[in-house]
Design a protein around this motif. Structure first.
Motif, PDB file in Angstrom:
ATOM      1  N   LEU A 181      -5.690  -5.757  -1.119  1.00  0.00           N
ATOM      2  CA  LEU A 181      -5.151  -5.667   0.249  1.00  0.00           C
ATOM      3  C   LEU A 181      -3.622  -5.737   0.244  1.00  0.00           C
ATOM      4  O   LEU A 181      -2.954  -4.951   0.921  1.00  0.00           O
ATOM      5  CB  LEU A 181      -5.751  -6.790   1.112  1.00  0.00           C
ATOM      6  CG  LEU A 181      -5.306  -6.776   2.577  1.00  0.00           C
ATOM      7  CD1 LEU A 181      -5.762  -5.485   3.278  1.00  0.00           C
ATOM      8  CD2 LEU A 181      -5.871  -7.972   3.334  1.00  0.00           C
ATOM      9  N   HIS A 182      -3.071  -6.676  -0.559  1.00  0.00           N
ATOM     10  CA  HIS A 182      -1.600  -6.761  -0.651  1.00  0.00           C
ATOM     11  C   HIS A 182      -1.034  -5.422  -1.087  1.00  0.00           C
ATOM     12  O   HIS A 182      -0.064  -4.926  -0.511  1.00  0.00           O
ATOM     13  CB  HIS A 182      -1.182  -7.842  -1.666  1.00  0.00           C
ATOM     14  CG  HIS A 182      -1.310  -9.236  -1.120  1.00  0.00           C
ATOM     15  ND1 HIS A 182      -0.670  -9.641   0.034  1.00  0.00           N
ATOM     16  CD2 HIS A 182      -2.001 -10.317  -1.565  1.00  0.00           C
ATOM     17  CE1 HIS A 182      -0.974 -10.906   0.288  1.00  0.00           C
ATOM     18  NE2 HIS A 182      -1.791 -11.351  -0.666  1.00  0.00           N
ATOM     19  N   ALA A 183      -1.656  -4.838  -2.120  1.00  0.00           N
ATOM     20  CA  ALA A 183      -1.160  -3.551  -2.641  1.00  0.00           C
ATOM     21  C   ALA A 183      -1.277  -2.463  -1.576  1.00  0.00           C
ATOM     22  O   ALA A 183      -0.396  -1.617  -1.432  1.00  0.00           O
ATOM     23  CB  ALA A 183      -1.945  -3.165  -3.890  1.00  0.00           C
ATOM     24  N   LEU A 184      -2.366  -2.520  -0.774  1.00  0.00           N
ATOM     25  CA  LEU A 184      -2.560  -1.496   0.262  1.00  0.00           C
ATOM     26  C   LEU A 184      -1.487  -1.593   1.350  1.00  0.00           C
ATOM     27  O   LEU A 184      -1.001  -0.573   1.845  1.00  0.00           O
ATOM     28  CB  LEU A 184      -3.953  -1.630   0.892  1.00  0.00           C
ATOM     29  CG  LEU A 184      -5.119  -1.089   0.063  1.00  0.00           C
ATOM     30  CD1 LEU A 184      -6.444  -1.353   0.776  1.00  0.00           C
ATOM     31  CD2 LEU A 184      -4.957   0.410  -0.178  1.00  0.00           C
ATOM     32  N   VAL A 185      -1.134  -2.839   1.700  1.00  0.00           N
ATOM     33  CA  VAL A 185      -0.093  -3.017   2.730  1.00  0.00           C
ATOM     34  C   VAL A 185       1.225  -2.444   2.224  1.00  0.00           C
ATOM     35  O   VAL A 185       1.930  -1.712   2.937  1.00  0.00           O
ATOM     36  CB  VAL A 185       0.045  -4.519   3.092  1.00  0.00           C
ATOM     37  CG1 VAL A 185       1.266  -4.760   3.969  1.00  0.00           C
ATOM     38  CG2 VAL A 185      -1.224  -5.017   3.786  1.00  0.00           C
ATOM     39  N   GLU A 186       1.536  -2.750   0.966  1.00  0.00           N
ATOM     40  CA  GLU A 186       2.774  -2.240   0.379  1.00  0.00           C
ATOM     41  C   GLU A 186       2.733  -0.705   0.333  1.00  0.00           C
ATOM     42  O   GLU A 186       3.708  -0.031   0.661  1.00  0.00           O
ATOM     43  CB  GLU A 186       2.890  -2.802  -1.042  1.00  0.00           C
ATOM     44  CG  GLU A 186       4.289  -2.661  -1.612  1.00  0.00           C
ATOM     45  CD  GLU A 186       4.371  -3.311  -2.995  1.00  0.00           C
ATOM     46  OE1 GLU A 186       3.625  -4.299  -3.236  1.00  0.00           O
ATOM     47  OE2 GLU A 186       5.163  -2.824  -3.815  1.00  0.00           O
ATOM     48  N   ARG A 187       1.560  -0.163  -0.012  1.00  0.00           N
ATOM     49  CA  ARG A 187       1.411   1.289  -0.098  1.00  0.00           C
ATOM     50  C   ARG A 187       1.595   1.936   1.279  1.00  0.00           C
ATOM     51  O   ARG A 187       2.269   2.962   1.421  1.00  0.00           O
ATOM     52  CB  ARG A 187       0.011   1.615  -0.655  1.00  0.00           C
ATOM     53  CG  ARG A 187      -0.152   3.049  -1.061  1.00  0.00           C
ATOM     54  CD  ARG A 187      -1.554   3.309  -1.557  1.00  0.00           C
ATOM     55  NE  ARG A 187      -1.641   4.606  -2.212  1.00  0.00           N
ATOM     56  CZ  ARG A 187      -1.644   5.762  -1.590  1.00  0.00           C
ATOM     57  NH1 ARG A 187      -1.567   5.786  -0.268  1.00  0.00           N
ATOM     58  NH2 ARG A 187      -1.704   6.896  -2.253  1.00  0.00           N
ATOM     59  N   ALA A 188       0.998   1.296   2.316  1.00  0.00           N
ATOM     60  CA  ALA A 188       1.092   1.858   3.670  1.00  0.00           C
ATOM     61  C   ALA A 188       2.551   1.890   4.121  1.00  0.00           C
ATOM     62  O   ALA A 188       2.981   2.845   4.792  1.00  0.00           O
ATOM     63  CB  ALA A 188       0.247   1.025   4.634  1.00  0.00           C
ATOM     64  N   GLU A 189       3.313   0.866   3.752  1.00  0.00           N
ATOM     65  CA  GLU A 189       4.743   0.815   4.100  1.00  0.00           C
ATOM     66  C   GLU A 189       5.462   1.999   3.439  1.00  0.00           C
ATOM     67  O   GLU A 189       6.260   2.701   4.075  1.00  0.00           O
ATOM     68  CB  GLU A 189       5.312  -0.545   3.639  1.00  0.00           C
ATOM     69  CG  GLU A 189       6.808  -0.716   3.794  1.00  0.00           C
ATOM     70  CD  GLU A 189       7.303  -0.442   5.226  1.00  0.00           C
ATOM     71  OE1 GLU A 189       8.390   0.140   5.346  1.00  0.00           O
ATOM     72  OE2 GLU A 189       6.583  -0.776   6.204  1.00  0.00           O
ATOM     73  N   LEU A 190       5.159   2.251   2.163  1.00  0.00           N
ATOM     74  CA  LEU A 190       5.789   3.373   1.442  1.00  0.00           C
ATOM     75  C   LEU A 190       5.401   4.705   2.079  1.00  0.00           C
ATOM     76  O   LEU A 190       6.211   5.619   2.195  1.00  0.00           O
ATOM     77  CB  LEU A 190       5.373   3.346  -0.032  1.00  0.00           C
ATOM     78  CG  LEU A 190       6.010   2.214  -0.836  1.00  0.00           C
ATOM     79  CD1 LEU A 190       5.302   2.039  -2.170  1.00  0.00           C
ATOM     80  CD2 LEU A 190       7.491   2.495  -1.067  1.00  0.00           C
ATOM     81  N   VAL A 191       4.143   4.788   2.520  1.00  0.00           N
ATOM     82  CA  VAL A 191       3.677   6.024   3.164  1.00  0.00           C
ATOM     83  C   VAL A 191       4.510   6.302   4.421  1.00  0.00           C
ATOM     84  O   VAL A 191       4.916   7.438   4.687  1.00  0.00           O
ATOM     85  CB  VAL A 191       2.169   5.919   3.497  1.00  0.00           C
ATOM     86  CG1 VAL A 191       1.740   7.017   4.453  1.00  0.00           C
ATOM     87  CG2 VAL A 191       1.328   5.996   2.223  1.00  0.00           C
ATOM     88  N   GLN A 192       4.780   5.246   5.188  1.00  0.00           N
ATOM     89  CA  GLN A 192       5.602   5.433   6.401  1.00  0.00           C
ATOM     90  C   GLN A 192       7.002   5.914   6.029  1.00  0.00           C
ATOM     91  O   GLN A 192       7.605   6.730   6.716  1.00  0.00           O
ATOM     92  CB  GLN A 192       5.688   4.123   7.224  1.00  0.00           C
ATOM     93  CG  GLN A 192       4.374   3.716   7.886  1.00  0.00           C
ATOM     94  CD  GLN A 192       3.743   4.829   8.737  1.00  0.00           C
ATOM     95  OE1 GLN A 192       4.414   5.717   9.256  1.00  0.00           O
ATOM     96  NE2 GLN A 192       2.422   4.811   8.870  1.00  0.00           N
ATOM     97  N   GLN A 193       7.531   5.387   4.914  1.00  0.00           N
ATOM     98  CA  GLN A 193       8.873   5.819   4.480  1.00  0.00           C
ATOM     99  C   GLN A 193       8.848   7.295   4.059  1.00  0.00           C
ATOM    100  O   GLN A 193       9.776   8.043   4.343  1.00  0.00           O
ATOM    101  CB  GLN A 193       9.363   4.949   3.323  1.00  0.00           C
ATOM    102  CG  GLN A 193       9.707   3.525   3.778  1.00  0.00           C
ATOM    103  CD  GLN A 193      10.142   2.637   2.618  1.00  0.00           C
ATOM    104  OE1 GLN A 193      10.644   3.109   1.606  1.00  0.00           O
ATOM    105  NE2 GLN A 193       9.942   1.336   2.764  1.00  0.00           N
ATOM    106  N   VAL A 194       7.737   7.694   3.384  1.00  0.00           N
ATOM    107  CA  VAL A 194       7.618   9.114   2.999  1.00  0.00           C
ATOM    108  C   VAL A 194       7.571   9.970   4.254  1.00  0.00           C
ATOM    109  O   VAL A 194       8.213  11.019   4.351  1.00  0.00           O
ATOM    110  CB  VAL A 194       6.343   9.342   2.145  1.00  0.00           C
ATOM    111  CG1 VAL A 194       6.061  10.823   1.963  1.00  0.00           C
ATOM    112  CG2 VAL A 194       6.474   8.680   0.787  1.00  0.00           C
TER     113      VAL A 194
END
Ligand code: PEP
Ligand code: MN
Length: 363
Positions: A19-32
């Motif tokens: 879940l921690h990794a997914l939250v971090e990933r979702a943040e990166l997705v928004q930046q992309v």
């Protein structure tokens, strides 16, 4: 605490890490997403899911304790899809073709890569094991990675050889697997679909079934790459709509196969329509194969058609190859021996770049 509960506590711990990794990933997705909007680039990239999963599969293959490939494909495929939803970039039903992967791999076959053109070769129909052994041996020695062979044959006359059915598919699977070859074979209906489920790598939809929309939906649900032949009387748009039915069923990997259309010209069995091949590549960038055998219906111009197909941008060429075409149970007039196929491939290799040279002048 019993053993099950104890183990579940560990699983809960793993889930929290994920879940921690997914939250971090979702943040990166928004930046992309922000970067893409800034650059005016399309939010949906049909190549991305494939590249992402292939990279992970390769990374996984170096691990001492690799995860099952199916798990990686399922989990990261779902994560990617969810990210698209978050970005508001999921392909819409208005554009079903957007979900089609422009490049993908099936075993050793690399589809849609300009630098990896390929052949799909093999007999019109699976007739005997001896035929398969002899043809597949030759093809494998020539470096062909994908083989064809019909076990369920759509014949104009019900009195003609109808194929060996499930037995034929099993034979083809065994002989292909022992040589590391990818199997392409046609599915006609629910019965053949069930037989093909575990035996065929690329499911072929024949020209006569391109407009069988309920079958297309069911084939889409098989989770396999599909070779979609063009209906002999279908326009490009109708062909694309047929692919949309596959997408509706769940397909993301479709190879379009031009095999000639019916015209007033009867010197050839069908008329090979390379304009449509060019448009499929130019306008849509979709994977395309040209079946020169069913287009020509004769042996003498196959090499010329194959040259033209590759020159037009086709990713692959399909050719019917039989150990002894004169006694073939179907399409005897158009099949060629492995030797003739090798000659064809050599000729294509020599000629396909041939074009008049012109002087470098400023006009
Ligand atoms: C085939 O490839 O075996 C075949 C029957 O082709 P088509 O559907 O193009 O006639
Ligand atoms: Mn045939």
């Amino acid at each position: 605490m019993n053993e099950i509960e104890r183990l579940r506590k560990f699983i809960d711990g793993c889930d929290e890490t994920i879940l921690h990794a997914l939250v971090e990933r979702a943040e990166l997705v928004q930046q992309v997403k922000a970067a893409k909007e800034e650059a005016g680039a399309p939010l949906f990239d049909p190549e991305r899911k494939g590249t992402l999963i292939r990279r992970l599969l390769e990374f996984n293959s170096y691990k001492d304790d690799p995860a099952p490939a199916k798990l990686i494909e399922a989990v990261f495929g779902a994560i990617h899809d969810a990210s698209l939803e978050l970005m508001g970039a999921a392909p819409t039903k208005d554009d079903p073709l957007a979900v089609l992967e422009r490049t993908f791999e099936v075993g050793d076959l690399r589809v849609g890569h300009r630098l990896n053109p390929f052949y799909i070769a093999g007999p019109c129909a699976v007739e005997t094991r001896e035929l398969l052994v002899s043809v597949l041996d030759s093809l494998a020695r020539l470096g062909v990675t994908a083989v064809r062979g019909g076990a369920y044959k759509p014949r104009t006359s019900p009195r003609s050889f109808q194929g060996l059915g499930a037995k034929g598919l099993e034979m083809l699977r065994e002989e292909a697997t022992s040589r590391g070859l990818v199997v392409v074979s046609e599915v006609l209906d629910q019965e053949s679909l069930e037989a093909a489920r575990d035996l065929v790598d690329i499911v072929q939809v024949g020209t006569r079934n391109m407009s069988n929309f309920s079958l297309l939906r069911r084939i889409g649900g098989m989770g396999r790459p599909v070779l979609l032949k063009r209906g002999y009387g279908a326009t490009l748009d109708e062909w694309l709509q047929a692919a949309a039915y596959l997408v509706d069923g769940g397909s993301t990997q479709v190879i379009f196969c031009e095999r000639g259309i019916r015209t007033f010209e009867h010197s050839t069995r069908n008329t090979l329509d390379l304009s449509t091949v060019a448009l499929l590549k130019e306008l849509h960038g979709l994977p395309v194969v040209v079946d020169v055998s069913h287009a020509a219906g004769r042996r003498d111009i196959l090499a010329q058609l194959a040259c033209a197909a590759f020159a037009t941008g086709a990713d692959g060429v399909m050719v019917e190859v039989h150990a002894d075409p004169s006694v073939a149970l179907s399409d005897a007039h158009q099949q060629i021996t492995p030797k003739a196929f090798a000659e064809l491939a050599r000729q294509v290799c020599q000629d396909v770049r041939r074009a008049p040279s012109i002087r470098e002048v400023a006009l």
